[in-house]
Design a protein around this motif. Structure first.
Motif, PDB file in Angstrom:
ATOM      1  N   PRO A 196     -21.771  30.797 -49.944  1.00  0.00           N
ATOM      2  CA  PRO A 196     -20.871  29.802 -50.522  1.00  0.00           C
ATOM      3  C   PRO A 196     -19.956  30.414 -51.587  1.00  0.00           C
ATOM      4  N   VAL A 197     -18.691  30.055 -51.537  1.00  0.00           N
ATOM      5  CA  VAL A 197     -17.731  30.583 -52.499  1.00  0.00           C
ATOM      6  C   VAL A 197     -17.291  29.505 -53.475  1.00  0.00           C
ATOM      7  N   GLY A 198     -16.896  28.330 -52.952  1.00  0.00           N
ATOM      8  CA  GLY A 198     -16.407  27.305 -53.859  1.00  0.00           C
ATOM      9  C   GLY A 198     -16.220  25.979 -53.177  1.00  0.00           C
ATOM     10  N   VAL A 199     -15.771  25.008 -53.980  1.00  0.00           N
ATOM     11  CA  VAL A 199     -15.510  23.663 -53.476  1.00  0.00           C
ATOM     12  C   VAL A 199     -14.063  23.324 -53.807  1.00  0.00           C
ATOM     13  N   VAL A 200     -13.343  22.764 -52.832  1.00  0.00           N
ATOM     14  CA  VAL A 200     -11.941  22.394 -53.065  1.00  0.00           C
ATOM     15  C   VAL A 200     -11.895  21.243 -54.055  1.00  0.00           C
ATOM     16  N   ILE A 201     -11.100  21.398 -55.139  1.00  0.00           N
ATOM     17  CA  ILE A 201     -11.020  20.303 -56.110  1.00  0.00           C
ATOM     18  C   ILE A 201      -9.669  19.607 -56.087  1.00  0.00           C
ATOM     19  N   SER A 202      -8.646  20.274 -55.593  1.00  0.00           N
ATOM     20  CA  SER A 202      -7.378  19.550 -55.506  1.00  0.00           C
ATOM     21  C   SER A 202      -6.517  20.136 -54.403  1.00  0.00           C
ATOM     22  N   VAL A 203      -5.849  19.257 -53.670  1.00  0.00           N
ATOM     23  CA  VAL A 203      -4.912  19.685 -52.630  1.00  0.00           C
ATOM     24  C   VAL A 203      -3.593  19.006 -52.928  1.00  0.00           C
ATOM     25  N   LYS A 204      -2.562  19.807 -53.202  1.00  0.00           N
ATOM     26  CA  LYS A 204      -1.250  19.209 -53.469  1.00  0.00           C
ATOM     27  C   LYS A 204      -0.280  19.643 -52.387  1.00  0.00           C
ATOM     28  N   ASN A 205       0.308  18.677 -51.722  1.00  0.00           N
ATOM     29  CA  ASN A 205       1.318  18.985 -50.726  1.00  0.00           C
ATOM     30  C   ASN A 205       2.687  18.651 -51.281  1.00  0.00           C
ATOM     31  N   ASP A 206       3.389  19.675 -51.717  1.00  0.00           N
ATOM     32  CA  ASP A 206       4.727  19.489 -52.255  1.00  0.00           C
ATOM     33  C   ASP A 206       5.697  19.604 -51.080  1.00  0.00           C
TER      34      ASP A 206
END
Lengths: 165, 272
Positions: free
Chosen positions: B210-220
């Protein structure tokens, strides 16, 4: 060590103070304090250059610098070049520095260590070791200048009580 | 210093000078050790009992999970054999302790107390109990420097656990606790809360940690790539005990060759 007059010159005090500075330079501190950590090795080295220019000079500064590079994991030679430069300017200035008031001394130290930090920053940015794009690295030279009077008094006390010459 | 950054031959010089300065690292670590010793000395019986109880509960839970894991592993192996896929190797691991960190405020590196004397090699993956921490970047006789995954110089090839979407997680210069997924198209199926594991495509870090957990996804809309932030699962600022993985077969052989006397490597389940 025994010098020509046959009196002990107590060089080990210089070595010990530099070792102590090295420990202070790597002792773990919280992240926010990391930026404020003064350049202990440079401070102690500058003191000995000013106090005993015949003992501590450019060559000792280079050796201390190489050891500092290995200690801090920086490019081999980076601190060596910077400390050599600092010691050289220190050797040029030591007669004037001794006459200065503590405030003037601190300002000179600010310039000396600030220049060194700038060179380190340049080289690290050029080799891709450092990706910061602000001048936060200057903070450590400010704390160094503020702590200079303290370092000066402590090391002078050591020098006098152990008769380092 | 130019030579050090461009060529390799100063590595040996650094290696030998390191013998001289290693004691300083150990001395610098003394205050932390002393405070730890102080805390463990002045603990009350109730505290210890509570901790013991908690650990036993935890062990029960883990053993329960392990039962299922054994079954799944066997099943997986059978399926792998059916598919003629190469068998996944059990990684051997050796415990190491953090004894310092880089005094440079801009880089994220830590020092661990195992060096070339224990067969540590450059590029070796380092994990803690929760996930991937980084990899060894420099080996000294008794210590080694570990580059954390959040350092801006470090890139980790990752894969979304849910659907297998691949990406590269890079460290960010601004924050200790964040990674960024680079060059991921806005249309990629990555959501907040997705777990990322190593994909193993770099042939260096083993797959599946395990590396990490996605905390935010921004689609500009104005950019073709999504801005995805990830928080690492490893406790990069708190873990003092870390594990060095011996994943490549050559490294394992080298390790086994000089194992006598040193601590024996333990496999993840504690059985050889």
């Amino acid at each position: 060590m025994v010098d020509i007059s046959g009196k002990a010159s107590n060089v080990w005090v210089i070595v010990l103070s530099l070792v102590f500075a090295g420990v202070l330079a790597i002792v773990p501190v919280p992240n926010w304090l990391e930026l404020w950590r003064p350049d202990w090795i440079a401070l102690v080295l500058i003191y000995w250059v000013i106090a005993l220019p015949h003992r501590v000079g450019v060559v000792s500064a280079w050796i201390v610098g190489v050891l500092a590079d290995v200690l801090e994991g920086t490019l081999l030679g980076l601190h060596a070049v910077v400390l050599t430069m600092t010691a050289y300017i220190g050797l040029k200035l030591y007669q004037r520095l001794r006459m200065f008031t503590p405030l003037q001394q601190s300002l000179t130290i600010l310039m000396l260590i600030g220049t060194g930090q700038l060179v380190i920053f340049w080289v690290q940015a050029a080799t891709g070791q450092n990706t910061a794009d602000n001048l936060a690295f200057i903070i450590s030279s400010i704390t160094s200048a503020l702590l200079w009077p303290l370092v000066f008094v402590c090391l002078r006390f050591c020098r006098r009580s152990f008769h380092v010459s | 210093m130019f030579a050090d950054s461009r060529f390799d031959y100063l590595g040996r010089v650094r290696f030998y000078i390191a013998i001289v300065v290693t004691p300083l690292h150990l001395v610098a670590d003394l205050p932390t050790r002393a405070s730890e010793a102080f805390h463990s000395f002045f603990r009350t019986r109730e505290e210890l009992e509570a901790e013991n109880q908690r650990l036993q509960d935890e062990m029960l839970m883990l053993q329960f999970k392990l039962q299922k894991l054994d079954h799944l592993e066997a099943e997986n192996q059978r399926l792998d054999e059916l598919l003629k896929a190469s068998a996944t190797v059990d990684d051997a691991a050796v415990r190491a302790q953090l004894i310092g960190e880089s005094s440079d405020p801009f880089s994220k590196r830590v020092i661990i107390n195992k060096g070339s004397n224990e067969g540590v090699y450059v590029g070796q993956p380092v994990v803690d109990a929760h996930g991937l921490m980084g990899q060894v970047m420099q080996v000294e006789p008794l210590l080694s420097w570990v580059l954390l995954i959040t350092d801006p110089l470090h890139n980790t090839p990752v894969q979304v656990n849910r659907n297998g979407v691949r990406a590269i997680a890079a460290g960010t210069p601004d924050s200790l606790h964040q990674l960024m997924l680079e060059n991921v198209p806005s249309s990629a199926d990555i959501k907040v809360g997705d777990e990322l594991v190593t994909s193993g495509l770099d042939q260096r870090l083993p797959a599946g940690y395990p590396v990490g957990v996605v905390i935010s996804v921004k689609n500009d809309g104005s950019q073709s790539f999504a801005n995805i932030r990830v928080t690492p699962t490893a406790q990069l600022d708190r873990s003092r005990n870390v594990l060095l993985l011996y994943s490549s077969p050559e490294a394992k052989a080298a390790r086994a060759a000089q194992k006598n006397g040193a601590a024996a490597p333990l496999s993840p389940e504690g059985r050889q």
